[in-house]
Design a protein around this motif. Structure first.
Motif, short mmCIF file in Angstrom:
data_model
loop_
_atom_site.label_atom_id
_atom_site.label_comp_id
_atom_site.label_asym_id
_atom_site.label_seq_id
_atom_site.Cartn_x
_atom_site.Cartn_y
_atom_site.Cartn_z
N ASP A 197 0.84 -1.19 0.00
CA ASP A 197 0.00 0.00 0.00
C ASP A 197 0.88 1.25 0.00
OD1 ASP A 197 -2.16 1.67 0.07
OD2 ASP A 197 -2.57 1.41 2.21
N THR A 256 1.52 5.13 -1.40
CA THR A 256 0.87 6.31 -1.99
C THR A 256 1.87 7.46 -2.06
OG1 THR A 256 0.07 7.07 0.18
CG2 THR A 256 -1.42 5.69 -1.13
N ASP A 276 1.89 11.81 -2.87
CA ASP A 276 0.98 12.96 -2.91
C ASP A 276 0.85 13.56 -4.31
OD1 ASP A 276 0.53 12.65 -0.25
OD2 ASP A 276 1.80 14.32 0.40
N ALA A 287 -0.07 13.63 -7.76
CA ALA A 287 -0.90 12.82 -8.64
C ALA A 287 -0.41 12.82 -10.08
CB ALA A 287 -2.35 13.34 -8.60
#
Length: 409
Positions: free
Chosen positions: A48, A50, A52, A54
């Motif tokens: 998982d 991620t 920031d 995009a």
């Protein structure tokens, strides 16, 4: 240009532990070339993760159809697997993009990559030499090091979506699937040494001689960095600094050039210190925008948590097409590879079994060298000069575990 493809992508490959560097690189590219799509190939077990920003695409290695991916993830260490996937990932991206540039995660753009994209209008494949002039002192790296590790630095390459460009990648991809080893004694330097052959084998391969490309410790003997009145970074006051390569980056010493070199002492290159400071600040910013459950490399452990040693990887690879030919998942601790490792005590007790030791660490092994020297003196006395010479020639070959497939039957 094929209308079905997007114009350009800039990609890198890294495991989760290098994501902050990869994000910093991508952000630097977007600053100067917002039209280029940044892509990070994440070479690790899926988790998982991620980020920031995009604008940056994360592409997991297991999703690009690399042949025998799990077997390769076992036989190769972290550096070998990351580098082995580069040509395959580039072929994958050429389905969507007209031009693709690869940059190592520890590179950083200080101006536009436009000169390189423009080169791809005239050529199919771009390579960058480590240096544009010889090393004339007695420091490291030197010309012999480039003979060992490759004339071209594969922290950068670029390719256009042509038949000729794909042909280079397809040949390189086949070699990397099978033989992307860090084994200098066998003439192999992961993906890099293969590219010494590319200009001879393929037309359309262009050698980029722009001094602002791939600026790093291996070419600082011929390049001086400065900042002009407009705040633009330059090389030798004649060319823009396009991107620097912070290989062997020392995060503790702000004045260090790099760990894997002896040419420039800490503090001796004030010009490099300035770009290093900009890079360090960018790394700090990028780290704040990343969330990951762990920085541990996912392919370092068996299914039961046992640590895979470098020796186990090599012994597995030496017998992958024989004893282990039918093994689908070598990471299964209950399977044949796990049983083999337990039988020969091939699991590691180290937290970082894949950590490389470079030439500067030779001084740490004085006691071990003295013991070896004693044994070799005895062998010389027992065998005589001629047979001892042949023994040393053979040991240079046999020292690689890849050549010891019959050792553990």
């Amino acid at each position: 240009m094929n209308e079905s493809r997007l114009p350009a992508a800039v990609f890198t490959a890294c495991s989760v532990n290098y994501l902050s560097k990869a994000v910093a690189m991508c952000t630097s590219v977007l600053t100067h070339d917002p039209y280029a799509q940044p892509v990070i190939l994440v070479v690790d077990r899926k988790c998982d993760v991620t980020i920031d920003d995009a604008r940056i695409e994360l592409l997991w290695a297991e999703d690009i159809d690399f042949p025998d991916y799990r077997r390769s993830a076992f036989k190769y260490n972290i550096i070998e697997l990351n580098t082995a996937l580069k040509p395959h990932a580039a072929l994958h991206l050429l389905r969507r993009y007209e031009k693709v540039i690869y940059l190592d995660p520890d590179t950083f753009a200080f101006s536009s990559l436009r000169p390189l994209f423009d080169d791809l209008d005239r050529h199919d494949f771009l390579l960058s030499p480590h240096a544009l002039s010889p090393f004339e002192d007695d420091r490291r790296p030197d010309d012999i090091d480039l003979l060992r590790f490759g004339a071209y630095n594969l922290g950068f390459f670029a390719v256009r979506a042509t038949d000729a460009g794909r042909a280079v990648l397809a040949w390189w991809d086949r070699r990397c699937q099978k033989d992307c080893w860090y084994e200098p004694s066998l003439g192999l330097g992961v993906d890099q040494k293969w590219m010494d052959l590319a200009p001879a084998y393929f037309g359309g391969v262009h050698i980029v001689r722009h001094p602002g490309v791939n600026v790093a410790f291996w070419n600082l003997h011929e390049r001086t960095i400065a900042r002009d009145a407009d705040g633009l970074w330059t090389i030798n006051a004649t060319h823009p600094l396009i991107f620097a390569h912070f290989s062997s980056f020392d995060e503790q010493d702000e004045t260090a050039v790099a760990g894997k070199q002896t040419r420039f002492a800490a503090g001796s290159r004030a010009d490099f210190t300035l770009v290093r400071q900009s890079y360090a600040a960018a790394l700090a910013r990028s780290a704040q925008g990343i969330a990951a459950p762990s920085a541990d490399y996912g392919y370092n452990r068996m299914s039961d948590g046992s640590m895979i040693s470098p020796a186990l990887r090599r012994f597995y690879a030496a017998q992958a097409d024989g004893r282990f030919a039918d093994v689908v998942d070598p990471f299964d601790a209950a399977g044949p590879v796990g049983a083999f490792a337990r039988r020969y005590r091939l699991f590691s007790k180290q937290a970082r079994p894949d950590k490389h030791v470079d030439f500067k660490a030779e001084a740490q092994f004085g006691k071990q060298k003295a013991i070896l020297d004693m044994g070799f003196r005895m062998a010389l006395k027992a065998l005589g000069a001629d047979r001892y010479y042949m023994l040393m020639r053979y040991l240079a070959h046999y020292s690689s575990i890849l050549k010891q497939g019959e050792l553990l039957k």
